[in-house]
Design a protein around this motif. Structure first.
Motif, short mmCIF file in Angstrom:
data_model
loop_
_atom_site.label_atom_id
_atom_site.label_comp_id
_atom_site.label_asym_id
_atom_site.label_seq_id
_atom_site.Cartn_x
_atom_site.Cartn_y
_atom_site.Cartn_z
N ILE A 37 -4.85 1.10 6.89
CA ILE A 37 -4.91 1.06 8.36
C ILE A 37 -6.09 0.23 8.82
O ILE A 37 -5.97 -0.62 9.72
N ILE A 76 0.75 4.86 -2.28
CA ILE A 76 0.91 6.14 -1.58
C ILE A 76 2.11 6.92 -2.11
O ILE A 76 2.03 8.12 -2.38
N VAL A 121 -4.40 9.34 -1.96
CA VAL A 121 -3.49 9.06 -0.84
C VAL A 121 -4.27 8.83 0.45
O VAL A 121 -4.01 7.89 1.20
N SER A 177 0.83 -1.21 0.00
CA SER A 177 0.00 0.00 0.00
C SER A 177 0.86 1.25 0.00
O SER A 177 0.51 2.27 -0.62
N PHE A 178 2.01 1.20 0.67
CA PHE A 178 2.91 2.36 0.76
C PHE A 178 3.70 2.56 -0.53
O PHE A 178 3.67 3.63 -1.14
N THR A 228 -4.51 5.25 2.47
CA THR A 228 -3.99 5.23 3.84
C THR A 228 -5.04 4.71 4.81
O THR A 228 -4.76 3.85 5.66
#
Length: 613
Positions: free
Chosen positions: A591, A448, A583, A443-444, A587
């Motif tokens: 989470i 992102i 983004v 995901s990062f 995020t």
């Protein structure tokens, strides 16, 4: 091959992209050339996207139902595709890399836009994402190789590094669990797997290692023939699996359905594994810069990316929904690790090589043989072919930033095999590793970071546009104007283009009247007649930087890459807002998915003897 190739260097042109610029600081000794064509590029991306994740997709649909996974698939498909093209746009706008003439890897792109601290975070994220993909691929490959060896020789053997006693249901100790060297039939462990929860160095693991290791030594372009062959074989395997699922009792008795949303009262039903599983399958953005660096000049990034991801999305549904309908009760969910009717298969390959395979197929020697061959061939063709690609990308990023080739090889190629040993026969290790690595790393690095880069890029272009309109004379040399206008041209508003056209027309008239006007105080003296013409044509979008190239230049006439079509005339403000929203959405989703997965995992009771290959 790879070691003897001349040094790959960046072709730098204009502005700050010369040998003293950022691109000139990067090390590219002995890396691949720009030789990858359109079909090879599509095959490479499809292999990277579909490799180790496809066999476990039916498990996700069986556990969650079809509604939430379908919505997530469509959204993540679109988001990952635009994320990739945005990252590539930021990549080609680094000075000296127009048309991707130069060479720059994932982490160096982050370093250019965000600085040293973000570069360190990107290195951690990149290595976490790609090493996780490799570790998952190693586990999957080794397990299927053990199944193949068992099918051929009756059993697979291995060294038990951590012997301890495991018991059958009647409290009888399994002798293989306490032996330093043991042999078992990994295709028939319904009564208990003596290797469960042990550190096993198996024959399947060693065979997979020996097949893969040499490919990790070479460069990406050296592996293209392997990728194309693997792509063709993989398609054949999927066709066989798709057909075989219709021989299941569920289809025979017209019970082929899965609910839109599974009943949460069942212990095996959960939505927790959906986001992580889908992100894992679309976690390919980090490998794209290495492909772009070695693609041929005329190959379109947008065409390859969107075609590849669309085909993969179609494959995911075809290989996920029908097998889930056929074998729902026997597929271990990625979040719960359990199923309705144990024993539970961790993926479709494990099911097809066990007694859970449709009885009709098992009764036909020819059909069963074809099925088994396809399952045993898949990890060699698809999974093992993807491991070298991820290893090479890690190796490229390390070498570009000063690592020695030997250190980069150890870290990129050998390390995932070492880490995979203790995870090989752990309960539900594969699905848990897929989910958590995707939520934390993929995901990062794949979503992102690319959108963050695009936000920075749009801010820079908006600033450059304002400077160009309000004070064109602030650019100190005649070369800076064409370079700058080419970089902001795709996002200029109509009013800005009109102002620039008017300015350039006035300038041309002034130059026609007298050459001395420019040198005797004309505020636009930084432009010569030829450079002003180039600047004007660039701003109007009639041509790009290729106007200064010769006809023999491979980039002559090739349009610059842009994530969104220039004809849409989308302003930097709209692009910036869109990227910022993406983004935030990713995020929050990462989470929420991580928290939900932790809560689900905390309630699971692991059973070592139930570990199935």
């Amino acid at each position: 091959m790879g070691g003897s190739r001349p040094k790959s260097t960046s072709t730098l042109s204009g502005g700050s992209g010369g040998s003293g610029g950022f691109m000139g600081t990067l090390v590219h000794d002995g890396l691949g050339g720009k030789t990858i064509g359109f079909f090879a590029g599509v095959a490479l991306l499809i292999n990277n996207i579909t490799g180790p994740g496809v066999p476990s997709l039916p498990n996700m649909f069986a556990e969650a139902g079809w509604l939430f996974p379908t919505v997530c698939f469509v959204l993540v498909w679109a988001m990952s595709s635009i994320s990739t093209t945005m990252y590539c746009e930021a990549m080609r706008k680094i000075p000296g890399n127009s048309h991707f003439r130069g060479r720059i890897e994932y982490t160096s792109i982050v370093k250019y836009y965000f600085g040293r601290k973000a570069y360190v975070a990107a290195q951690i994220g990149l290595n976490g994402a790609l090493q996780s993909l490799n570790i998952i691929s190693v586990i999957q490959s080794a397990q299927v190789m053990d199944n193949a060896i068992s099918a051929i020789f009756g059993h697979s053997c291995g060294v038990n590094i951590s012997p301890f006693a495991l018991e059958y249901g009647n409290s009888t100790v399994m002798p293989e669990s306490i032996a330093g060297w043991s042999c078992i039939d990994t295709n028939h462990v319904a009564s208990g797997n003596p290797w469960g929860c042990h550190l096993i160095l198996s024959m399947g693991f060693l065979v997979a290692l020996l097949i893969t290791l040499p490919m990790g030594y070479f460069n990406l372009d050296d592996n293209m023939i392997v990728q194309v062959i693997a792509f063709v074989i993989t398609i054949l395997c999927w066709v066989i699996w798709f057909v075989c699922c219709f021989f299941s009792p569920a289809f025979a008795h017209e019970q082929w359905h899965i609910p839109a949303v599974t009943d949460s009262t069942f212990s095996w039903a959960s939505q927790a594994g959906v986001i992580g599983t889908i992100l894992f399958n679309f976690g390919f953005v980090t490998t794209v810069p290495s492909w772009v660096n070695e693609k041929k000049a005329a190959v379109s990034v947008n065409k390859v990316v969107w075609l590849s991801t669309f085909l993969c999305c179609s494959i995911f549904f075809l290989m996920g929904v029908p097998p889930a309908m056929a074998f729902q009760q026997h597929l271990a969910g990625p979040a719960t690790g359990s199923c309705d009717s144990p024993p539970c298969a961790q993926d479709l390959m494990g099911l097809y090589t066990s007694d859970l395979a449709p009885q009709t197929l098992q009764n036909s020697h020819a059909m069963h043989t074809i099925l088994l061959v396809s399952v045993y061939l898949f990890p060699v063709a698809a999974v093992l072919s993807s491991i070298p690609v991820f290893s090479i990308v890690i190796k490229y990023n390390c070498i570009e930033n000063g690592w020695s080739k030997r250190a980069a090889f150890v870290w990129g190629v050998l390390f995932p095999w070492i880490v995979a040993i203790p995870l090989l026969y752990q309960p539900d290790a594969l699905n848990q590793f897929i989910t958590f690595s995707s939520l934390i790393f993929v995901s990062f690095t794949d979503f992102i970071v690319p959108w963050g880069l695009y936000i920075i890029l749009q801010k820079q272009e908006r600033s450059e546009e304002e400077r160009l309109v309000t004070s064109p004379a602030t650019y100190g040399t005649m070369d800076e104007a064409p370079m700058m206008t080419a970089s902001v041209r795709p996002s200029l508003s109509a009013s800005t283009r009109k102002q620039l056209s008017s300015f350039s027309a006035d300038l041309s008239e002034s130059e026609e009247e007298s050459d001395n006007d420019v040198t005797q105080g004309d505020p636009h003296q930084w432009l010569s007649t030829s450079s002003s013409e180039v600047a004007l044509l660039n701003v109007q979008g009639s041509i790009d930087e290729t106007v200064t190239n010769g006809v023999g230049d491979p980039y002559h006439g090739v349009a610059e890459h842009s994530a969104l079509p220039e004809s849409w005339r989308i302003s930097p403000e709209v692009k910036l807002f869109t990227a910022a929203v993406l983004v935030v959405v990713m995020t929050v989703a990462a989470i929420a998915g991580t928290v939900l997965q932790i809560q689900t995992s905390a309630t699971i009771q692991w059973n070592c003897t139930a570990v199935a290959a």
